[in-house]
Each structure stands twice: as structure tokens, then as C-alpha cells.
Motif scaffolding. Structure first.
Motif, PDB file in Angstrom:
ATOM      1  N   ASN B 244       0.824  -1.212   0.000  1.00 48.04           N
ATOM      2  CA  ASN B 244       0.000   0.000   0.000  1.00 48.04           C
ATOM      3  C   ASN B 244       0.861   1.267   0.000  1.00 48.04           C
ATOM      4  OD1 ASN B 244      -2.488  -1.100  -0.238  1.00 48.04           O
ATOM      5  ND2 ASN B 244      -2.711  -1.470   1.977  1.00 48.04           N
ATOM      6  N   ASP B 245       1.989   1.180   0.724  1.00 46.66           N
ATOM      7  CA  ASP B 245       2.923   2.319   0.720  1.00 46.66           C
ATOM      8  C   ASP B 245       3.438   2.556  -0.688  1.00 46.66           C
ATOM      9  OD1 ASP B 245       2.603   2.497   3.449  1.00 46.66           O
ATOM     10  OD2 ASP B 245       4.219   1.035   3.829  1.00 46.66           O
ATOM     11  N   ALA B 246       3.827   1.472  -1.339  1.00 46.23           N
ATOM     12  CA  ALA B 246       4.369   1.591  -2.691  1.00 46.23           C
ATOM     13  C   ALA B 246       3.310   2.159  -3.631  1.00 46.23           C
ATOM     14  CB  ALA B 246       4.827   0.225  -3.186  1.00 46.23           C
ATOM     15  N   LEU B 247       2.096   1.701  -3.438  1.00 42.37           N
ATOM     16  CA  LEU B 247       0.999   2.161  -4.273  1.00 42.37           C
ATOM     17  C   LEU B 247       0.803   3.681  -4.121  1.00 42.37           C
ATOM     18  CD1 LEU B 247      -0.747   0.408  -6.088  1.00 42.37           C
ATOM     19  CD2 LEU B 247      -2.493   0.370  -4.324  1.00 42.37           C
ATOM     20  N   ARG B 248       0.910   4.122  -2.870  1.00 41.21           N
ATOM     21  CA  ARG B 248       0.747   5.558  -2.572  1.00 41.21           C
ATOM     22  C   ARG B 248       1.816   6.379  -3.280  1.00 41.21           C
ATOM     23  NH1 ARG B 248       1.360   5.345   2.798  1.00 41.21           N
ATOM     24  NH2 ARG B 248       3.328   6.272   2.404  1.00 41.21           N
ATOM     25  N   ILE B 249       3.048   5.858  -3.245  1.00 43.81           N
ATOM     26  CA  ILE B 249       4.149   6.579  -3.881  1.00 43.81           C
ATOM     27  C   ILE B 249       3.909   6.689  -5.385  1.00 43.81           C
ATOM     28  CG2 ILE B 249       6.612   6.459  -4.426  1.00 43.81           C
ATOM     29  CD1 ILE B 249       6.919   5.106  -1.621  1.00 43.81           C
ATOM     30  N   LEU B 250       3.435   5.592  -5.996  1.00 39.38           N
ATOM     31  CA  LEU B 250       3.150   5.629  -7.433  1.00 39.38           C
ATOM     32  C   LEU B 250       2.132   6.730  -7.742  1.00 39.38           C
ATOM     33  CD1 LEU B 250       2.902   1.959  -8.771  1.00 39.38           C
ATOM     34  CD2 LEU B 250       4.855   3.491  -8.699  1.00 39.38           C
ATOM     35  N   LYS B 251       1.118   6.782  -6.918  1.00 38.00           N
ATOM     36  CA  LYS B 251       0.031   7.743  -7.129  1.00 38.00           C
ATOM     37  C   LYS B 251       0.563   9.184  -7.075  1.00 38.00           C
ATOM     38  CE  LYS B 251      -4.782   7.405  -6.631  1.00 38.00           C
ATOM     39  NZ  LYS B 251      -5.882   6.662  -6.009  1.00 38.00           N
ATOM     40  N   LYS B 252       1.510   9.379  -6.173  1.00 36.24           N
ATOM     41  CA  LYS B 252       2.118  10.689  -5.963  1.00 36.24           C
ATOM     42  C   LYS B 252       2.743  11.191  -7.262  1.00 36.24           C
ATOM     43  CE  LYS B 252       5.475  12.519  -2.692  1.00 36.24           C
ATOM     44  NZ  LYS B 252       6.389  12.076  -1.623  1.00 36.24           N
ATOM     45  N   PHE B 253       3.267  10.242  -8.074  1.00 35.48           N
ATOM     46  CA  PHE B 253       3.900  10.632  -9.332  1.00 35.48           C
ATOM     47  C   PHE B 253       2.967  10.404 -10.519  1.00 35.48           C
ATOM     48  CE2 PHE B 253       7.371   9.866  -6.403  1.00 35.48           C
ATOM     49  CZ  PHE B 253       8.092  11.035  -6.529  1.00 35.48           C
ATOM     50  N   VAL B 255       0.983   7.856 -11.275  1.00 32.91           N
ATOM     51  CA  VAL B 255       0.882   6.518 -11.875  1.00 32.91           C
ATOM     52  C   VAL B 255      -0.191   5.713 -11.127  1.00 32.91           C
ATOM     53  CG1 VAL B 255       2.102   4.366 -12.368  1.00 32.91           C
ATOM     54  CG2 VAL B 255       3.297   6.554 -12.562  1.00 32.91           C
ATOM     55  N   ASN B 256      -1.159   5.240 -11.881  1.00 32.08           N
ATOM     56  CA  ASN B 256      -2.189   4.402 -11.259  1.00 32.08           C
ATOM     57  C   ASN B 256      -1.713   2.965 -11.209  1.00 32.08           C
ATOM     58  OD1 ASN B 256      -4.258   6.106 -10.444  1.00 32.08           O
ATOM     59  ND2 ASN B 256      -4.967   6.304 -12.573  1.00 32.08           N
ATOM     60  N   GLY B 257      -1.532   2.492  -9.993  1.00 30.57           N
ATOM     61  CA  GLY B 257      -1.001   1.133  -9.892  1.00 30.57           C
ATOM     62  C   GLY B 257      -2.059   0.137  -9.445  1.00 30.57           C
ATOM     63  N   SER B 258      -1.702  -1.122  -9.550  1.00 25.59           N
ATOM     64  CA  SER B 258      -2.562  -2.167  -9.002  1.00 25.59           C
ATOM     65  C   SER B 258      -1.673  -3.193  -8.319  1.00 25.59           C
ATOM     66  CB  SER B 258      -3.388  -2.815 -10.107  1.00 25.59           C
ATOM     67  OG  SER B 258      -2.523  -3.398 -11.040  1.00 25.59           O
ATOM     68  N   VAL B 259      -2.275  -3.898  -7.357  1.00 22.28           N
ATOM     69  CA  VAL B 259      -1.484  -4.824  -6.547  1.00 22.28           C
ATOM     70  C   VAL B 259      -1.877  -6.258  -6.845  1.00 22.28           C
ATOM     71  CG1 VAL B 259      -0.861  -5.509  -4.197  1.00 22.28           C
ATOM     72  CG2 VAL B 259      -1.338  -3.114  -4.720  1.00 22.28           C
ATOM     73  N   LYS B 260      -0.886  -7.109  -7.039  1.00 23.43           N
ATOM     74  CA  LYS B 260      -1.152  -8.552  -7.092  1.00 23.43           C
ATOM     75  C   LYS B 260      -0.194  -9.220  -6.121  1.00 23.43           C
ATOM     76  CE  LYS B 260      -3.485  -8.769 -11.310  1.00 23.43           C
ATOM     77  NZ  LYS B 260      -3.023  -7.694 -12.216  1.00 23.43           N
ATOM     78  N   VAL B 261      -0.683  -9.589  -4.995  1.00 22.73           N
ATOM     79  CA  VAL B 261       0.094 -10.178  -3.912  1.00 22.73           C
ATOM     80  C   VAL B 261       1.213  -9.224  -3.487  1.00 22.73           C
ATOM     81  CG1 VAL B 261       1.122 -12.297  -3.021  1.00 22.73           C
ATOM     82  CG2 VAL B 261      -0.447 -12.416  -4.943  1.00 22.73           C
ATOM     83  N   ARG B 263       3.272  -7.738  -5.745  1.00 26.70           N
ATOM     84  CA  ARG B 263       3.710  -7.106  -6.991  1.00 26.70           C
ATOM     85  C   ARG B 263       2.852  -5.860  -7.248  1.00 26.70           C
ATOM     86  NH1 ARG B 263       6.023 -10.342 -11.263  1.00 26.70           N
ATOM     87  NH2 ARG B 263       5.468 -11.997  -9.826  1.00 26.70           N
ATOM     88  N   VAL B 264       3.529  -4.746  -7.374  1.00 28.07           N
ATOM     89  CA  VAL B 264       2.800  -3.508  -7.674  1.00 28.07           C
ATOM     90  C   VAL B 264       3.114  -3.136  -9.117  1.00 28.07           C
ATOM     91  CG1 VAL B 264       2.408  -1.110  -7.013  1.00 28.07           C
ATOM     92  CG2 VAL B 264       3.027  -2.819  -5.283  1.00 28.07           C
ATOM     93  N   VAL B 265       2.081  -3.027  -9.939  1.00 25.72           N
ATOM     94  CA  VAL B 265       2.290  -2.767 -11.360  1.00 25.72           C
ATOM     95  C   VAL B 265       1.567  -1.483 -11.752  1.00 25.72           C
ATOM     96  CG1 VAL B 265       2.036  -3.703 -13.684  1.00 25.72           C
ATOM     97  CG2 VAL B 265       2.387  -5.236 -11.760  1.00 25.72           C
ATOM     98  N   GLY B 266       2.263  -0.660 -12.520  1.00 26.30           N
ATOM     99  CA  GLY B 266       1.634   0.577 -12.989  1.00 26.30           C
ATOM    100  C   GLY B 266       2.094   0.898 -14.387  1.00 26.30           C
ATOM    101  N   ASN B 267       1.441   1.886 -14.996  1.00 29.79           N
ATOM    102  CA  ASN B 267       1.761   2.263 -16.359  1.00 29.79           C
ATOM    103  C   ASN B 267       2.261   3.705 -16.362  1.00 29.79           C
ATOM    104  OD1 ASN B 267       1.931   2.077 -19.098  1.00 29.79           O
ATOM    105  ND2 ASN B 267      -0.230   2.570 -19.445  1.00 29.79           N
ATOM    106  N   ILE B 268       3.539   3.901 -16.691  1.00 31.29           N
ATOM    107  CA  ILE B 268       4.110   5.255 -16.746  1.00 31.29           C
ATOM    108  C   ILE B 268       3.905   5.782 -18.156  1.00 31.29           C
ATOM    109  CG2 ILE B 268       6.125   6.665 -16.338  1.00 31.29           C
ATOM    110  CD1 ILE B 268       7.305   4.412 -14.700  1.00 31.29           C
ATOM    111  N   GLU B 269       3.106   6.825 -18.287  1.00 29.53           N
ATOM    112  CA  GLU B 269       2.799   7.279 -19.631  1.00 29.53           C
ATOM    113  C   GLU B 269       3.737   8.375 -20.113  1.00 29.53           C
ATOM    114  OE1 GLU B 269      -1.350   8.085 -20.143  1.00 29.53           O
ATOM    115  OE2 GLU B 269      -1.902   6.111 -19.348  1.00 29.53           O
ATOM    116  N   LYS B 278      12.495   9.026 -10.071  1.00 25.68           N
ATOM    117  CA  LYS B 278      11.844   9.684  -8.934  1.00 25.68           C
ATOM    118  C   LYS B 278      11.193   8.647  -8.020  1.00 25.68           C
ATOM    119  CE  LYS B 278      10.647  14.047 -11.164  1.00 25.68           C
ATOM    120  NZ  LYS B 278       9.547  14.637 -11.953  1.00 25.68           N
ATOM    121  N   ILE B 279      10.497   7.742  -8.621  1.00 27.54           N
ATOM    122  CA  ILE B 279       9.811   6.727  -7.813  1.00 27.54           C
ATOM    123  C   ILE B 279      10.817   5.891  -7.047  1.00 27.54           C
ATOM    124  CG2 ILE B 279       8.420   4.600  -7.944  1.00 27.54           C
ATOM    125  CD1 ILE B 279       6.897   5.915 -10.268  1.00 27.54           C
TER     126      ILE B 279
END
Lengths: 379, 331
Positions: B244-253, B255-261, B263-269, B278-279
Motif C-alpha cells: 500500500n505504501d508503494a501504491l501511494r508513492i506511485l500515485k504521488k507521481f 501513476v495508477n497502480g494495481s497490486v497482485k500479492v 507485486r505492484v504494477v503501474g503504467n508510466i505514460e 523519482k519513484i
């Protein structure tokens, strides 16, 4: 393209596979009859050293030679006894199983008159084939045999009675081996069917060959018919092996070469019916292990009940009723008539063949239907 | 080459008892293309193929091959289709020649033509010198080559390859790919099912991704990749408690991420490198223990995960079989 041509392609394929595993197939097909005919064929047949008492009333050279010819065999354990009464007493008290009286006229010159009396208790097991042996030895001395069953023995009636006569449990034939060979010849056809029919369908299914066949435009029934033909071919081959093994170990076919003309079609019909049955099994069973157990669980009782090991007439009534619906009974009866009785009455043949054809009709129809059923499910 | 539809599947449904192995699939394969069907084990690939081959009757829907209804014209359809399956089914106890001759006969190739075809097939498979050797003694690659020419012995218009390279080593796999391409260049339409995304990427003109009996996406490889989104894929693996921490950091930059166990995956456009740095710095700053962090262009793998919510599964035993067994017991 016609069903016939497709069937022949499948048949050819099966035969190519058979040829490529020729050695294994032949060894497997020989082991079974070898074990049964050679080993089990001895059952109740030649117990050695059957105690025999001989009373020599002739006392000439020929009679001495006759006694020594009998003594040289392991089959008999010969004791010389002086008086007839003493010998009969020994028979009564179970000290010996057979008593031979060499009559005074035993000199090879009096023809067509009994020169030996043989007394015995009418108990098959304790006699083995000692009686045939005594008869055949006596014949070499140009001598006739009369026989008296001990129970029927009346002192006055002994001499001059008919030739040795006894009714062995195993048909009119002398030997249990003859008896057993008839049923083994038929049984190898059943075993050939379990390997050739159902098992090969399961193997084809497991290895993916069946799918490979089904995506080709062949008639689906050709697969079933191809296996039936293959089963029949190997069944005839295996049966001939069994028969040859029997012949090599002293079995005779009472009908001679003409007997083959009966045996081969009987074996073919048996194979068709049982291959059909195994195809039915294979349509319901996917695992070789389960199939093998099922095939044995079915074929073994079918074999025993068919009168393979003992005549159906010696079975309890309820079992005789079961054997009457056993299709193998009719094949076994046919082959046995040919091998042992030496004649196969047309009426009996027609009936036996009719029963076999009915069995084939039912099994092949079911086999085809159920096999198609499994195809539709994409197996 | 007229680009007409060679195969047209419309609203295909196949049930085994209660189990829907194929659930309303519609797709068309154009003449001369290599069409891939991609999906995990038990997705319904083989069931679909079996319906096309006429081995299974569809519960509903229709399959047309070269404008002929597959189930109304089994004879003609079967001559048009070739199949090579994942299990090598050359008969090990027969020679290469016998294997080919047998199938030429099963396909009703005219008697006089059989030796010619078998010879040519052996040449194509580079097995001429092994013609009279038992196929059981061949290596995996040789068997597969023999299998391929065997499935072509009737000269089909469509070749269906059901996981053709499963179990092959890299060299043989690449060789087989070359052969498949060669056949395709000769005008043969090819349908290929595979679990290997790399294989689909290398060979297929178009592909369909199916899962749980449904088509998730259909299109060219680049069309499918663009479905995942533009830009780059960022993948971070952290402790499960810190996702969840990692997810928050992604959002800050942004990036909309999703969690699978874990693994945090996001799409940097936008500005992938900068954002990535930065992340990565921020993660370090916040003392999140990162096990792995990576960025890459979308692959078919990503397309797959996005569409099916899972990586290609490699379960032991396809659930196609399981479904059939269920149907079997149900009777």
C-alpha cells in the motif's frame, strides 16, 4: 471411399504394429498354452508308480517280457503275486489300484480272445492313465485285454468279458491333456481379443492416435472392424501355436487335418465376439490398469464356467445353468468334439455357431455404438 | 491472394455437463494468415480446435470452413484440415515411411500418388535417409518434423497446430517456426494455439486471447499491446505489508497502480526514465524494502495479465480433460 477399404487400412496398420513387436507377441502367445498344456495337462493324468499286482498264470517267455515291459515304466509299480485271490484281496484293501491276471493262453498265438484280465476300482484319480498304458503294452504283445471292475466282479463272469472299458471324467478321450488343449485353443483367442481389441483402443486413445484417425475422413466403424479383423488374425495364429504345442506333447486331433477346418472358424468366431466385448469395455474404461482387471475379471470366470478344466456335466446344476449362457461353452464344445470325439455332428455345429453368431452380433453392435459414443465426447 | 475468411466461428458454445468449456466465441481467420489462439491451460483452446476439426459437436453456434458448414460436410472439411498436436503421435513402432503411408491411405490419397507424396514429405522433413527406421528411435525434433509432414500429407488448405513447440528445445523450436512460416508463405492458412507468448509474438499475424472459454481480445499483436496503454510498464516487488505504501508513492507521481500479492504494477505514460528515477528515489527515502524494480515496454505478457488478471498458468493436466471427466461421470 468404402468401409471395406478403410477397414483394410486400419487392419494393415495393426498388423504392421504386430510385426514390429513380433518377438514379444509370439513369446506372450506361447507362454500361456505352454504352461497350461504342458504343466497343467499332467493333472490327474499320470500319477507315477501306481501300485499294480500281477499274477502270471502263463509263466512263459512272452509273459515275462510283458511284465518287464510294464515294470520299466515309471507309471506303474509292479508287484508279482502268486494267486489271484491274494491279488484281489490286495485290491480290496487298497494296497494296489489295479490287478492284472495274465491268463494261461498268453503266448501271442491266440488272437481275438482275452488273454489278460484287469481288475480295478472305478476311481479315475487313483488310476491315472495306467489302464491305457496296460492296454497299449498288451497290444504290442498281440494280446487282448478283458477287464473287470472290481465292484462288478463276480468270479464266474470275469473271463471272456469285453475289452477294457472305463469312462474317464474328461470325455471319451484318454488324456486330460487332450481335454485341456481343446479349451486352451479357444482361450488364447479370448486372450488375443483382450490385447488386440480393447487394449489397443485404449492405447490409441492415450497416445493420441485415435484422435489422429478421427480427423481423417475414414468411416469410424472401420476402426472397430479393423480391430476385429486384427483380433481374428492373431487369434488364429495363437490358437495354432497352442495346438502345435499340444501336438508336440502328445495330444492328437481325433478328426485329423479336417479338424482344422472346424477349429479355425470356431476360433475366428470366438475372437470376433470377445473382441467386440473388449471394445465395449474400452469404451467405458480409460485406464489400462482398470481395463486389464476388468477384462480378467470377465474372461476368467467365462473360461472356467465354459468347461475348460472339467466337463460341464460334472458341475453342480446351478453352474451348469450358468455355463449354458456362457458363449465360450459353445466354442469349447465344438473344439472338443473335433479334438477328442473325432466327429462334429452338423446339428451340434449349427447350434454352436448360431450361439456364437448371436454373441458376435450383440457385442459388435454394442461395441460400435459405444465406441461412437466415446468419439462424440471427443475422447 | 483474396483475403476472404477461411474459417468463421460464430457464437460457438460447447458445454460438458454443467461446464462451459467454450462460451460464445466468434472469430474469423482470413485465408493465408497465421492466426494465434492464446490462453492458459483449460481456457478452451483445444475444445475450440476440436469443434473446428469435427471431433466435437458444438452445443450451439456454427463453424464454417471455406464457406462450408463444418458439420454438414465432414468429408470435404477433413480433407481441408491438417492437425499437429502437442503430443507427438507418430507411431514409434512403425518406420517413418509406414507412418506417412498409413496417413496417406487414411486420407484417401490416390494409390498411385502415395509413394510420390511420401517421398516428398520425407525430403521436406529431412528424413529421407531414415525412411525405413522406426520412428521411436528418432529425437524429439525429428519426430516433430515427421509429425508436421504427416499432418500435411493430404495437402490441406488449413493447418492447425495445437501447441506445436511444447517440450521442444530452443533450437528445434526456432527451426519449427521457420517451417511454419515457409508453409504459410506457400499459401497455407495456419491456426496456432500456444501458451508461449513469445511464440505468438514471433509468428502470428493476428491473435485471440481466450480465458475461461471467452474471447478477451482479438487483433494484431501491436493492436493488443496498445490496449494495455501507451508508455512503459513499471513493476515493483515489495514485502506484502508494504504494497500500500508503494501504491501511494506511485500515485504521488501520477501513476495508477494495481497490486497482485507482493507485486505492484503501474503504467508510466510520460517521461518514463525521469518518473522511474523519482519513484525509485522515493521508495528508498521511505525505507521501503524493494526486492525488485523494473520498467519495460508492454509485452504480450502484460496484455495477458491485463486481460485475464493472471499470468499464463501452467497447471499440471489441462482442465479441458478435467471437464471431460466431469461430463463423463455425470452420465
Amino acid at each position: 471411399m468404402s468401409l471395406v477399404q478403410d477397414t483394410l487400412v486400419i487392419y494393415k496398420r495393426e498388423m504392421l504394429l504386430f510385426r514390429s513387436n513380433l518377438r514379444t507377441n509370439i513369446i506372450r502367445s506361447i507362454m500361456f498354452p505352454l504352461v497350461f498344456i504342458v504343466f497343467l495337462g499332467n493333472l490327474g493324468n499320470t500319477p507315477s508308480n501306481i501300485p499294480v499286482a500281477i499274477v502270471n498264470l502263463a509263466g512263459n517267455v512272452q509273459s515275462q517280457q510283458f511284465i518287464s515291459a510294464l515294470s520299466q515304466q515309471n507309471a506303474l509299480s509292479v508287484k508279482a503275486i502268486t494267486t489271484q485271490q491274494q491279488a484281489i484281496n490286495m485290491l480290496d484293501s487298497d494296497q494296489v489300484n489295479v490287478v492284472i491276471i495274465i491268463l494261461p493262453q498268453f503266448n501271442g498265438q491266440v488272437q481275438n480272445a482275452p488273454t489278460i484280465d484287469v481288475y480295478y476300482l472305478n476311481q479315475q484319480l487313483s488310476l491315472g492313465n495306467s489302464l491305457q498304458f496296460i492296454t497299449s503294452t498288451a497290444q504290442k504283445f498281440n494280446s487282448q485285454v478283458s477287464s473287470v471292475q472290481q465292484k462288478a466282479y463276480l468270479p464266474g463272469a470275469a473271463a471272456g468279458s469285453a475289452q477294457i472299458s472305463f469312462t474317464p471324467t474328461y470325455g471319451t478321450s484318454s488324456s486330460y491333456r487332450d481335454f485341456l488343449t481343446g479349451s486352451v485353443v479357444v482361450m488364447v483367442a479370448v486372450f488375443g481379443a483382450t490385447f488386440g481389441g480393447g487394449m489397443s483402443i485404449i492405447m490409441d486413445r492415450q497416445l493420441g492416435n485415435l484422435k489422429a484417425f478421427l480427423i481423417t475422413p475414414i468411416n469410424k466403424n472401420a476402426i472397430v472392424f479393423g480391430k476385429l479383423l486384427y483380433g481374428a488374425t492373431t487369434a488364429v495364429l495363437y490358437s495354432m501355436f497352442a495346438l502345435l504345442i499340444g501336438l508336440a506333447f502328445g495330444v492328437t486331433v481325433a478328426m485329423g487335418i479336417a479338424g482344422l477346418l472346424w477349429i479355425i472358424p470356431i476360433v475366428i468366431l470366438t475372437s470376433f465376439g470377445f473382441t467386440g466385448l473388449t471394445i465395449v469395455l474400452a469404451s467405458r474404461i480409460n485406464r489400462i490398469e482398470v481395463y486389464t482387471i476388468a477384462a480378467q475379471a470377465i474372461s476368467m470366470p467365462i473360461w472356467f464356467i465354459s468347461g475348460a478344466f472339467f466337463p460341464t456335466s460334472s458341475m453342480p446344476g446351478w453352474l451348469q445353468a450358468v455355463s449354458a449362457v456362457d458363449p465360450l461353452t459353445y466354442a469349447t464344445n465344438g473344439v472338443r468334439d473335433v479334438i477328442i470325439n473325432g466327429s462334429y455332428p452338423l446339428g451340434a455345429a449349427a447350434f454352436n455357431i448360431f450361439v456364437q453368431l448371436a454373441f458376435i452380433g450383440i457385442m459388435v453392435y454394442l461395441g460400435m455404438r459405444m465406441f461412437r459414443g466415446t468419439i462424440e465426447e471427443g475422447k | 491472394m483474396a483475403k476472404q475468411n477461411m474459417i468463421e466461428i460464430k457464437n460457438l458454445v460447447k458445454r460438458f455437463g454443467d461446464f462451459k468449456a467454450v462460451d460464445d466465441i466468434s472469430l474469423s481467420v482470413k485465408e493465408g494468415e497465421i492466426f494465434g489462439i492464446l490462453g492458459p491451460n483449460g481456457a478452451g483452446k483445444t475444445t475450440t480446435i476440436n469443434v473446428v476439426l469435427g471431433l466435437l459437436k458444438p452445443t450451439s453456434g456454427s463453424v464454417k470452413i471455406d464457406d462450408l458448414d463444418a458439420h454438414a460436410n465432414p468429408e470435404r472439411i477433413k480433407q481441408m484440415l491438417g492437425l499437429m498436436t502437442q503430443e507427438t503421435v507418430v507411431e514409434g513402432d512403425l518406420t517413418a515411411w509406414d507412418n506417412l503411408e498409413l496417413f496417406a491411405e487414411l486420407y484417401h490419397v490416390p494409390k498411385g500418388e502415395i509413394p510420390k507424396r511420401v517421398k516428398r514429405a520425407l525430403e521436406d522433413a529431412e528424413l529421407t535417409d531414415k525412411a525405413y527406421v522406426r520412428a521411436g528411435t528418432f529425437s524429439g525434433g525429428m519426430k516433430r518434423r515427421l509429425e508436421l509432414v504427416k499432418s500435411m500429407i493430404q495437402e490441406p488448405k488449413v493447418l492447425i497446430l495445437d501447441e506445436p513447440t511444447t517440450g521442444l528445445d530452443v533450437q528445434n523450436r526456432h527451426k519449427l517456426w521457420e517451417r511454419i512460416k515457409e508453409l504459410n508463405q506457400k499459401g497455407i492458412t495456419i491456426i496456432l494455439t500456444t501458451q508461449y507468448l513469445e511464440e505468438a509474438d514471433a509468428l502470428c499475424d493476428r491473435l485471440a486471447i481466450i480465458d475461461h472459454g471467452k474471447i478477451k481480445a482479438i487483433g494484431t499483436v501491436s493492436e493488443l499491446k496498445s490496449k494495455v496503454g501507451k508508455g512503459n510498464i513499471l513493476e515493483i516487488i515489495v514485502k506484502q505489508s508494504e504494497t500500500n505504501d508503494a501504491l501511494r508513492i506511485l500515485k504521488k507521481f501520477g501513476v495508477n497502480g494495481s497490486v497482485k500479492v507482493d507485486r505492484v504494477v503501474g503504467n508510466i505514460e510520460k517521461e518514463p526514465t525521469k518518473t522511474f528515477n523519482k519513484i525509485s528515489n522515493e521508495l528508498e527515502k521511505q525505507k521501503i524494502s524493494v526486492l525488485s524494480i523494473s520498467m519495460h515496454l508492454p509485452t504480450l505478457d502484460d496484455v495477458f495479465i491485463t486481460l485475464t488478471g493472471s499470468k499464463i498458468r501452467d497447471e499440471a493436466g489441462g482442465s479441458d480433460d478435467a471437464a471431460r471427466m466431469r461430463a463423463w461421470r455425470g452420465r
